[in-house]
Design an enzyme around this catalytic site. Structure first.
Site, PDB file in Angstrom:
ATOM      1  N   LYS A   1       0.292 -10.089   8.341  1.00  0.00           N
ATOM      2  CA  LYS A   1       0.509  -8.696   8.710  1.00  0.00           C
ATOM      3  C   LYS A   1      -0.826  -8.197   9.243  1.00  0.00           C
ATOM      4  O   LYS A   1      -1.791  -8.047   8.491  1.00  0.00           O
ATOM      5  CB  LYS A   1       0.948  -7.859   7.509  1.00  0.00           C
TER       6      LYS A   1
ATOM      7  N   THR B   1       0.831  -1.203   0.000  1.00  0.00           N
ATOM      8  CA  THR B   1       0.000   0.000   0.000  1.00  0.00           C
ATOM      9  C   THR B   1       0.861   1.246   0.000  1.00  0.00           C
ATOM     10  O   THR B   1       0.638   2.180  -0.787  1.00  0.00           O
ATOM     11  CB  THR B   1      -0.909   0.001   1.237  1.00  0.00           C
TER      12      THR B   1
ATOM     13  N   TYR C   1      -2.545 -10.222   4.715  1.00  0.00           N
ATOM     14  CA  TYR C   1      -2.514  -8.828   5.158  1.00  0.00           C
ATOM     15  C   TYR C   1      -3.932  -8.439   5.518  1.00  0.00           C
ATOM     16  O   TYR C   1      -4.770  -8.219   4.651  1.00  0.00           O
ATOM     17  CB  TYR C   1      -1.949  -7.946   4.033  1.00  0.00           C
TER      18      TYR C   1
ATOM     19  N   TYR D   1     -13.503  -4.123  -2.113  1.00  0.00           N
ATOM     20  CA  TYR D   1     -14.597  -3.659  -2.951  1.00  0.00           C
ATOM     21  C   TYR D   1     -15.617  -4.772  -3.208  1.00  0.00           C
ATOM     22  O   TYR D   1     -16.809  -4.585  -2.992  1.00  0.00           O
ATOM     23  CB  TYR D   1     -14.103  -3.068  -4.280  1.00  0.00           C
TER      24      TYR D   1
ATOM     25  N   ARG E   1      -8.997  -0.567   5.150  1.00  0.00           N
ATOM     26  CA  ARG E   1      -8.857  -0.326   3.715  1.00  0.00           C
ATOM     27  C   ARG E   1      -9.695  -1.283   2.877  1.00  0.00           C
ATOM     28  O   ARG E   1     -10.239  -0.905   1.837  1.00  0.00           O
ATOM     29  CB  ARG E   1      -7.386  -0.451   3.294  1.00  0.00           C
TER      30      ARG E   1
ATOM     31  N   ILE F   1       5.797  -4.752   9.740  1.00  0.00           N
ATOM     32  CA  ILE F   1       5.904  -4.224   8.383  1.00  0.00           C
ATOM     33  C   ILE F   1       5.569  -2.747   8.506  1.00  0.00           C
ATOM     34  O   ILE F   1       4.429  -2.366   8.729  1.00  0.00           O
ATOM     35  CB  ILE F   1       4.999  -4.970   7.400  1.00  0.00           C
TER      36      ILE F   1
END
Length: 291
Positions: free
Chosen positions: A160, A43, A132, A106, A137, A202
């Site tokens: 993560k 990202t 992740y 989405y 997000r 991370i």
């Protein structure tokens, strides 16, 4: 295999094109400063705005500079399973040590769809996968139960975790076992995360302060909690300032302050940080002793 301070690398652009020479120098600096691993095309690296050829080139350049000195975990996430598989194949071909994958965003699949997405990638490409989980997000959340199922797949090796919920570390530790690598996705929470069984971070901040972030992680891994707390206090304002506007605007601004060769250019839809954000970054850099 994966531990310590692992910067989520920013991607330098010059005239909107990938600046490979600056990126290579930046990756070398990260390793020299003690970073324990590298994540290109995540990202923070604006992976969502890189086309497939650029994505492959960024990963390959990172792998070439790393030259086996530290592991490279290539960001390969997509909300299209076929595209995620293609990115993962390209990362394997480039020599990456693992791939990093968000659950589909989405589309908002249910837990069975999230499981099927990751299982398909794991079956298609023989490369370790780090999940992740970043619901802020993706909207979707990899539940503890789904993560437990995924952890049974041989090449799904860790997560993560950017849920912001420290209790998840203990829940996932119980569900997935102590060999399942839990890596913080939040710099500001990494101290607590490590104390609860995490193995690293991370990190966004490591782009700007790789030595301090590596020292912090080394202190945590050595059980030197007083040293870790002192470094947390030194770095905390920077952790906050780097998210005072839409990321990676503030972190690219900060990197340019410590490495003027790294231009702070962004790709739309990302835009430069506000004046207030820049002031916050400047103050945090001074507090950390980086300028």
């Amino acid at each position: 295999m994966f531990k310590g301070s692992i910067p989520a690398l920013v991607t330098p652009f010059r005239d909107e094109a990938f600046d490979e020479a600056v990126f290579r120098a930046f990756v070398g600096w990260q390793i020299d400063e003690g970073s324990h691993g590298l994540v290109p095309c995540g990202t923070t690296g604006e992976g969502a705005t890189l086309d497939s050829a650029e994505h492959a080139r960024v990963v390959a350049a990172c792998v070439e500079v790393a030259a086996g000195r530290v592991p490279v975990i290539a960001g390969c996430g997509s909300n299209d399973t076929r595209h995620a598989i293609a990115l993962t194949r390209a990362a394997k071909d480039a020599g990456a040590d693992a791939s990093l994958h968000v659950p589909p965003y989405y589309n908002r699949p249910n837990q069975e769809g999230i499981y099927a997405h990751f299982a398909a990638i794991a079956e298609a490409v023989d490369l370790p996968i780090v999940l992740y989980n970043v619901p802020s997000r993706t909207i979707t959340d990899i539940s503890v139960e789904t993560m437990e199922r995924l952890a049974r797949i041989a090449n799904v090796v860790g997560v993560k975790d950017a849920t912001g919920n420290l209790a998840r570390v203990s829940a996932q530790r119980a569900a997935c076992g102590t060999d399942f690598a839990q890596i913080s996705g939040n710099d500001d929470m990494a101290l607590g995360f490590m104390a609860m069984g995490g193995v690293g971070c991370i990190s966004v901040t490591a782009n700007v302060a790789p030595r301090l972030c590596a020292d912090f992680q080394n202190a945590c891994m050595d059980g030197r909690w007083d040293d870790a707390l002192a470094l947390q206090d030194r770095l905390y304002p920077l952790h906050a300032a780097l998210f005072s506007d839409a990321s990676p605007g503030p972190v690219k601004y900060a990197v340019n302050k410590v490495r003027p060769d790294f231009l702070p250019g962004l790709r739309l839809p990302m835009t430069a940080p506000s004046e207030a954000s820049r002031r916050a970054v400047d103050a945090a850099l001074a507090h950390a002793g980086l300028v």
